[in-house]
Enzyme design. Sequence first.
Site, PDB file in Angstrom:
ATOM      1  N   CYS A  51       0.866  -1.170  -0.157  1.00 37.19           N
ATOM      2  CA  CYS A  51      -0.142   0.072   0.067  1.00 37.19           C
ATOM      3  C   CYS A  51       0.777   1.153  -0.079  1.00 37.19           C
ATOM      4  CB  CYS A  51      -0.662   0.068   1.205  1.00 37.19           C
ATOM      5  SG  CYS A  51      -1.254  -1.879   1.963  1.00 37.19           S
ATOM      6  N   ARG A  53       6.506 -11.580   5.426  1.00 38.34           N
ATOM      7  CA  ARG A  53       5.811 -11.240   6.848  1.00 38.34           C
ATOM      8  C   ARG A  53       6.407 -11.955   7.570  1.00 38.34           C
ATOM      9  NH1 ARG A  53      -0.680 -10.473   5.192  1.00 38.34           N
ATOM     10  NH2 ARG A  53      -0.232  -8.746   3.979  1.00 38.34           N
ATOM     11  N   GLN A  97       1.450 -10.907  -3.652  1.00 35.27           N
ATOM     12  CA  GLN A  97       0.254 -10.911  -3.717  1.00 35.27           C
ATOM     13  C   GLN A  97      -0.353 -10.353  -5.235  1.00 35.27           C
ATOM     14  OE1 GLN A  97      -2.024  -8.129  -1.038  1.00 35.27           O
ATOM     15  NE2 GLN A  97      -0.350  -8.285   0.527  1.00 35.27           N
ATOM     16  N   ASP A 122      -1.995  -7.918  -6.004  1.00 35.59           N
ATOM     17  CA  ASP A 122      -2.508  -6.802  -5.107  1.00 35.59           C
ATOM     18  C   ASP A 122      -2.885  -5.729  -5.977  1.00 35.59           C
ATOM     19  OD1 ASP A 122      -3.163  -5.255  -2.889  1.00 35.59           O
ATOM     20  OD2 ASP A 122      -1.038  -4.820  -2.362  1.00 35.59           O
ATOM     21  N   HIS A 141      -4.451  -1.174  -5.466  1.00 38.29           N
ATOM     22  CA  HIS A 141      -5.170  -0.027  -4.401  1.00 38.29           C
ATOM     23  C   HIS A 141      -5.895   0.733  -5.454  1.00 38.29           C
ATOM     24  CE1 HIS A 141      -1.945  -1.619  -2.185  1.00 38.29           C
ATOM     25  NE2 HIS A 141      -2.815  -1.612  -1.270  1.00 38.29           N
ATOM     26  N   LYS A 160     -12.432  -5.048   6.821  1.00 40.08           N
ATOM     27  CA  LYS A 160     -12.158  -5.910   5.374  1.00 40.08           C
ATOM     28  C   LYS A 160     -13.419  -6.627   4.990  1.00 40.08           C
ATOM     29  CE  LYS A 160      -8.356  -8.153   6.602  1.00 40.08           C
ATOM     30  NZ  LYS A 160      -7.365  -8.981   6.444  1.00 40.08           N
ATOM     31  N   HIS A 176      -8.182  -1.481  -0.812  1.00 32.76           N
ATOM     32  CA  HIS A 176      -7.294  -2.485  -1.226  1.00 32.76           C
ATOM     33  C   HIS A 176      -7.940  -3.652  -1.443  1.00 32.76           C
ATOM     34  CE1 HIS A 176      -4.489  -0.519   1.976  1.00 32.76           C
ATOM     35  NE2 HIS A 176      -5.595   0.155   2.263  1.00 32.76           N
TER      36      HIS A 176
HETATM   37  C1  TSB Z   1      -4.907  -6.395  -0.625  1.00 33.43           C
HETATM   38  N1  TSB Z   1      -2.878  -4.433   2.065  1.00 33.43           N
HETATM   39  C2  TSB Z   1      -3.705  -5.398   1.655  1.00 33.43           C
HETATM   40  C3  TSB Z   1      -3.822  -5.536   0.032  1.00 33.43           C
HETATM   41  O1  TSB Z   1      -3.645  -4.358  -0.620  1.00 33.43           O
HETATM   42  C4  TSB Z   1      -3.113  -6.739   2.130  1.00 33.43           C
HETATM   43  O2  TSB Z   1      -2.170  -6.978   2.378  1.00 33.43           O
HETATM   44  N2  TSB Z   1      -4.135  -7.536   2.802  1.00 33.43           N
HETATM   45  S1  TSB Z   1      -4.001  -8.720   3.463  1.00 33.43           S
HETATM   46  O3  TSB Z   1      -3.226  -8.714   4.563  1.00 33.43           O
HETATM   47  O4  TSB Z   1      -5.367  -9.376   4.092  1.00 33.43           O
HETATM   48  O5  TSB Z   1      -3.123  -9.965   2.641  1.00 33.43           O
HETATM   49  C5  TSB Z   1      -3.966 -10.284   1.270  1.00 33.43           C
HETATM   50  C6  TSB Z   1      -4.101 -11.824   0.973  1.00 33.43           C
HETATM   51  O6  TSB Z   1      -2.949 -12.389   1.336  1.00 33.43           O
HETATM   52  C7  TSB Z   1      -4.955 -12.417   2.404  1.00 33.43           C
HETATM   53  O7  TSB Z   1      -6.142 -12.599   1.872  1.00 33.43           O
HETATM   54  C8  TSB Z   1      -4.544 -13.866   2.057  1.00 33.43           C
HETATM   55  O8  TSB Z   1      -5.125 -14.564   1.071  1.00 33.43           O
HETATM   56  C9  TSB Z   1      -3.003 -13.613   1.566  1.00 33.43           C
HETATM   57  N3  TSB Z   1      -1.976 -14.220   2.744  1.00 33.43           N
HETATM   58  C10 TSB Z   1      -1.836 -13.383   3.786  1.00 33.43           C
HETATM   59  N4  TSB Z   1      -0.734 -13.943   4.417  1.00 33.43           N
HETATM   60  C11 TSB Z   1      -0.423 -14.788   3.900  1.00 33.43           C
HETATM   61  C12 TSB Z   1       0.716 -15.732   3.917  1.00 33.43           C
HETATM   62  N5  TSB Z   1       1.273 -15.697   5.179  1.00 33.43           N
HETATM   63  N6  TSB Z   1       1.159 -16.611   3.144  1.00 33.43           N
HETATM   64  C13 TSB Z   1       0.221 -16.880   1.955  1.00 33.43           C
HETATM   65  N7  TSB Z   1      -0.807 -15.840   1.674  1.00 33.43           N
HETATM   66  C14 TSB Z   1      -0.969 -15.111   2.633  1.00 33.43           C
HETATM   67 ZN    ZN Z   2      -3.144  -2.902   0.473  1.00 27.92          ZN
END
Ligand code: TSB
Ligand code: ZN
Length: 583
Positions: free
Chosen positions: A276, A305, A323, A325, A327, A411, A457
């Site tokens: 983001c 992460r 992702q 992803d 925005h 969300k 997002h």
């Molecule tokens: C959608 N900032 C937002 C983005 O713009 C975001 O990061 N959202 S999130 O934290 O929900 O992550 C998006 C998606 O990543 C989740 O819905 C999930 O499907 C996937 N995700 C989250 N953590 C993990 C992980 N550790 N391993 C694999 N996929 C993951």
């Molecule tokens: Zn985001």
Amino acid sequence: MINIREDEKLSVLNHSCAHLLAQAVKHLYPEAKFWVGPVISEGFYYDMDLGDVTLKEEDLQKIEKEMKKISKDGKRIVRHELSREEALEKFHDDPYKIDLIENMPEDEVISCYTQGDFTDLCRGPHVETVKECKYFKLLKFSGSYYKGDANNKVLQRIYGVCFPSQEELDAYLNELEEMKQRDHRKIGKEQEIFMNHELVGAGMPLWLPNGALIRHQLENYIYEKEEKMGYQHVYTPCVGTVDLYKTSGHWDHYKEDMFPAMKVDDEEFVLRPMNCPHHMLVYKNKLHSYRDLPIRIGEFATDFRYEASGAVKGLERVRCMCQNDAHLFVTPEQIGDEFKKVVDLILSVYKDFGIKNYKFRLSLRDPEDKKKYFDDDEMWDKAENKLREVLNSLEIPYFEAIGEAAFYGPKLDVEVKPAVGPEVTLSTCQLDFLLPRRFDLSYIDSNGEKQVPVVIHRAIFGTFDRFTAFLIEETKGIYPLWLAPIEVNIIPVNLEYHEEYTRSLESWLREENIRVSADYRNEKLSYKMRESVVKKIPVTVIIGQKEVDSDTVSYRLFGSEETTTVSKDEFLNYLKNRIESRN
Ligand code: TSB
Ligand code: ZN
């Protein structure tokens, strides 16, 4: 898949079965000492110190047999309460129990449960008699460090599960077996989709060529859809300065999920956990008028992460993820429309992949847990109410989950129920009034005044990692043609007479962008056919004299015994149609 911990009755039954296990172990290994035996979502385990004994597979059967015997005997399970002194006296020769007693809060009632010749320190509750623990199975065993600390002694942990009836136990064991067969880590290894290496690190999968091919197809698929919807795709670095994440608020509210900062010259950087902030800066690179909005910035973006090492799992839960992803920068009036477009996109993707079993989850903040969320009650009320209003107007059913929101806003997550095993969260669509404010974003409205945009997002696949794990388990590794790493495998019946034709067919198909392999080994036709099936290749072509003479192709589809003979052009058309339609 049933979660035993969440079912009160099953939970008690499984806890009693853990005691039954300990009693049986004590009969067979009189020196055994016991640490803790909790109920978990899959049943129960017990950690025990068996001295020099290292368990073997056949020991589990012996222990099970002893458990059956004790259960049949049917002793009552009786509770006693003790004073701290009595408890310390009773367990004076058991260092593990002394440790437990000494760490109990002063005001806690100490209790023991006795069944026949066995007494264990325990809070309870338990079932009435050991007879009730009749339908159980010991599932596996492993080493586990005392108190989870690698500097401590290794204890032996035995896992099991217990049900009130044989039918329920059988159904559960069948599901477990099916899960094992479908496990994407097993199939991923067999099909060379991905690997892990300790030198790279836990939760950091390496995508092998077959996995990369699948991922590439997924990327093309979603890119095409997003492009048609007016998304603009960017590439941005997967690091940022700590200041970037201080500006966004991640540093205050998301730090525990991030890798620690690294110093380079005089600057501090972090591996990004989300994209983001980068996309906010892309938006801010230009002045915007209300006429430009919505602006949709998309990226297939790598994030890092900090997931606990015990939580990482294959491609499903990783520390390095990509992702799908985007925005979306919108005016307040555009929120509803734009949200609907995202939900429609999610639904169309689910339709293409045959995903039918899913639930929408409205993820809200936990007002009690201020540290995790940006602290602005008014903003939260506004965002949560707006999101509810949007969902109600879209008439999609949803359930609410407190404490699942992002730190910046509520969300809409999609929980998908796989063929076996627990739900996974794939897609997400989130409403954010915070980050545009933190980054001082603006657009000029129709009155010439400066306004702050709202950000949505969204990630449709979620991450390519998790989605691929899901895809492998749903399909059991039998992919549709357009996703298969190898689409066509050609087998010449006789190398002497049919190799040349096969080679020219192979290179022609490759020129036409078909992912093709050919089997030139000197093996029997039936053997090579079987292997093509084992590899789950969607189309197997057999080239014999008839095909060479008539310049044709005979093919079989995976799962079918039928052979179809067509001209080469017809064959190519057939493949291309199926691939293009992503059927
Ligand atoms: C959608 N900032 C937002 C983005 O713009 C975001 O990061 N959202 S999130 O934290 O929900 O992550 C998006 C998606 O990543 C989740 O819905 C999930 O499907 C996937 N995700 C989250 N953590 C993990 C992980 N550790 N391993 C694999 N996929 C993951
Ligand atoms: Zn985001």
